[in-house]
Write a protein that holds these residues in place. Structure first.
Motif, mmCIF file in Angstrom:
data_model
loop_
_atom_site.group_PDB
_atom_site.id
_atom_site.type_symbol
_atom_site.label_atom_id
_atom_site.label_comp_id
_atom_site.label_asym_id
_atom_site.label_seq_id
_atom_site.Cartn_x
_atom_site.Cartn_y
_atom_site.Cartn_z
ATOM 1 N N MET A 72 0.837 -1.195 0.000
ATOM 2 C CA MET A 72 0.000 0.000 0.000
ATOM 3 C C MET A 72 0.868 1.239 0.000
ATOM 4 S SD MET A 72 0.157 1.746 3.154
ATOM 5 C CE MET A 72 -1.408 2.528 3.356
ATOM 6 N N MET A 73 0.259 2.359 -0.369
ATOM 7 C CA MET A 73 0.929 3.660 -0.334
ATOM 8 C C MET A 73 -0.089 4.685 0.144
ATOM 9 S SD MET A 73 4.106 3.228 -1.468
ATOM 10 C CE MET A 73 4.735 4.750 -2.187
ATOM 11 N N GLU A 74 0.420 5.834 0.582
ATOM 12 C CA GLU A 74 -0.446 6.925 1.002
ATOM 13 C C GLU A 74 0.149 8.248 0.542
ATOM 14 O OE1 GLU A 74 -0.463 6.526 5.318
ATOM 15 O OE2 GLU A 74 1.087 8.056 5.482
ATOM 16 N N ARG A 75 -0.694 9.292 0.576
ATOM 17 C CA ARG A 75 -0.211 10.636 0.271
ATOM 18 C C ARG A 75 -1.035 11.627 1.083
ATOM 19 N NH1 ARG A 75 -2.669 12.073 -5.726
ATOM 20 N NH2 ARG A 75 -4.848 11.691 -5.152
ATOM 21 N N HIS A 76 -0.483 12.832 1.216
ATOM 22 C CA HIS A 76 -1.147 13.931 1.915
ATOM 23 C C HIS A 76 -1.248 15.085 0.922
ATOM 24 C CE1 HIS A 76 -0.692 11.516 5.473
ATOM 25 N NE2 HIS A 76 0.568 11.325 5.114
ATOM 26 N N PRO A 77 -2.404 15.218 0.240
ATOM 27 C CA PRO A 77 -2.514 16.176 -0.860
ATOM 28 C C PRO A 77 -2.498 17.645 -0.438
ATOM 29 C CG PRO A 77 -4.627 15.107 -0.468
ATOM 30 C CD PRO A 77 -3.622 14.418 0.402
ATOM 31 N N LEU A 78 -2.713 17.939 0.847
ATOM 32 C CA LEU A 78 -2.801 19.327 1.288
ATOM 33 C C LEU A 78 -1.585 19.808 2.069
ATOM 34 C CD1 LEU A 78 -6.545 19.397 2.417
ATOM 35 C CD2 LEU A 78 -5.558 20.027 0.195
ATOM 36 N N GLY A 79 -0.589 18.956 2.267
ATOM 37 C CA GLY A 79 0.558 19.424 3.029
ATOM 38 C C GLY A 79 1.726 18.470 3.014
ATOM 39 N N SER A 80 2.884 19.036 3.313
ATOM 40 C CA SER A 80 4.102 18.234 3.438
ATOM 41 C C SER A 80 4.057 17.433 4.739
ATOM 42 C CB SER A 80 5.327 19.150 3.413
ATOM 43 O OG SER A 80 5.284 20.069 4.493
ATOM 44 N N VAL A 117 13.434 12.912 6.489
ATOM 45 C CA VAL A 117 12.869 13.227 5.187
ATOM 46 C C VAL A 117 11.656 14.132 5.363
ATOM 47 C CG1 VAL A 117 13.655 11.120 4.015
ATOM 48 C CG2 VAL A 117 11.419 11.143 5.127
ATOM 49 N N ASN A 118 11.424 14.951 4.362
ATOM 50 C CA ASN A 118 10.230 15.780 4.289
ATOM 51 C C ASN A 118 9.558 15.489 2.958
ATOM 52 O OD1 ASN A 118 8.418 17.929 5.089
ATOM 53 N ND2 ASN A 118 9.420 19.187 3.547
ATOM 54 N N TYR A 119 8.431 14.764 3.005
ATOM 55 C CA TYR A 119 7.690 14.456 1.786
ATOM 56 C C TYR A 119 6.965 15.713 1.336
ATOM 57 C CZ TYR A 119 8.269 9.633 3.378
ATOM 58 O OH TYR A 119 8.789 8.443 3.797
ATOM 59 N N ALA A 120 7.151 16.110 0.097
ATOM 60 C CA ALA A 120 6.441 17.261 -0.456
ATOM 61 C C ALA A 120 4.945 16.938 -0.536
ATOM 62 C CB ALA A 120 6.993 17.603 -1.840
ATOM 63 N N LYS A 121 4.163 17.978 -0.599
ATOM 64 C CA LYS A 121 2.710 17.856 -0.703
ATOM 65 C C LYS A 121 2.348 16.918 -1.853
ATOM 66 C CE LYS A 121 0.845 21.838 -0.991
ATOM 67 N NZ LYS A 121 0.175 23.113 -1.286
ATOM 68 N N GLY A 122 1.518 15.908 -1.559
ATOM 69 C CA GLY A 122 1.005 15.014 -2.588
ATOM 70 C C GLY A 122 1.901 13.864 -2.991
ATOM 71 N N VAL A 123 3.121 13.792 -2.474
ATOM 72 C CA VAL A 123 4.022 12.689 -2.825
ATOM 73 C C VAL A 123 3.517 11.395 -2.183
ATOM 74 C CG1 VAL A 123 6.345 11.749 -2.380
ATOM 75 C CG2 VAL A 123 6.067 14.076 -3.255
#
Length: 170
Positions: A72-80, A117-123
């Motif tokens: 599975m994977m996830e993302r946060h579309p509104l923020g890092s 690490v800092n995941y950019a928005k939506g990654v």
């Protein structure tokens, strides 16, 4: 099952996905009368979309056994979302570019002891993958009333593989 090669985490390799948080190569200068060294502006915190605000959290990750399988994977579309380890210990990072999920664009990295690490928005990213011990992380991400987490199950699982000579356990 697809095999995904794990790479060493570097700023250049991770740049399409966000920031590597580390002291090596960071801008720094003395403060407080020379008694403290400030390592400045290590990651771009991007959390204010749609009324968001920064949150500071502590995540405690349980160690994962090898081999690691990604389903599975996830993302946060509104923020890092930034992960900063509180002790030396290696962990794995699995990412894919922001936008529509592309399983052929998956990348995997192993970290040196103190890298964050800092995941950019939506990654797209996999949840924490601590390796050799229970590991605590300070996490800086977005709070607010609008939901900010998308999850998806992969059509086919991916197994992580390491180059010969890479010792992933400290």
């Amino acid at each position: 099952m697809k095999i995904l090669q794990v790479e060493r985490l570097t700023r250049a390799a991770f740049a399409p996905f966000g920031d590597v948080i580390e002291l090596d190569g960071a801008r720094h200068f003395p403060i407080n009368g020379g008694t403290t060294e400030r390592y400045h502006d290590l990651a771009r915190v991007d959390v204010t979309e749609q009324g968001g605000r920064p949150l500071i959290n502590l995540f405690r990750a349980q160690p994962r056994a090898l081999p690691v399988e990604i389903a599975m994977m996830e993302r946060h579309p509104l923020g890092s979302q930034a992960f900063i380890p509180l002790q030396a210990g290696r962990y794995l990072v699995v990412v894919a570019p922001a936008g529509e999920f592309d399983p052929t664009a998956l990348r995997a990295f192993w970290t040196d002891a103190w890298q964050g690490v800092n995941y950019a928005k939506g990654v797209w990213h996999h949840p924490l993958l601590a390796l050799d011990r229970i590991s605590d992380f300070v996490v800086v991400d977005r709070g607010g009333d609008v939901p900010n987490c998308d999850e998806l199950q992969l059509e086919a699982s991916v197994q992580l593989a390491f180059e010969a000579g890479v010792e992933v356990l400290a």
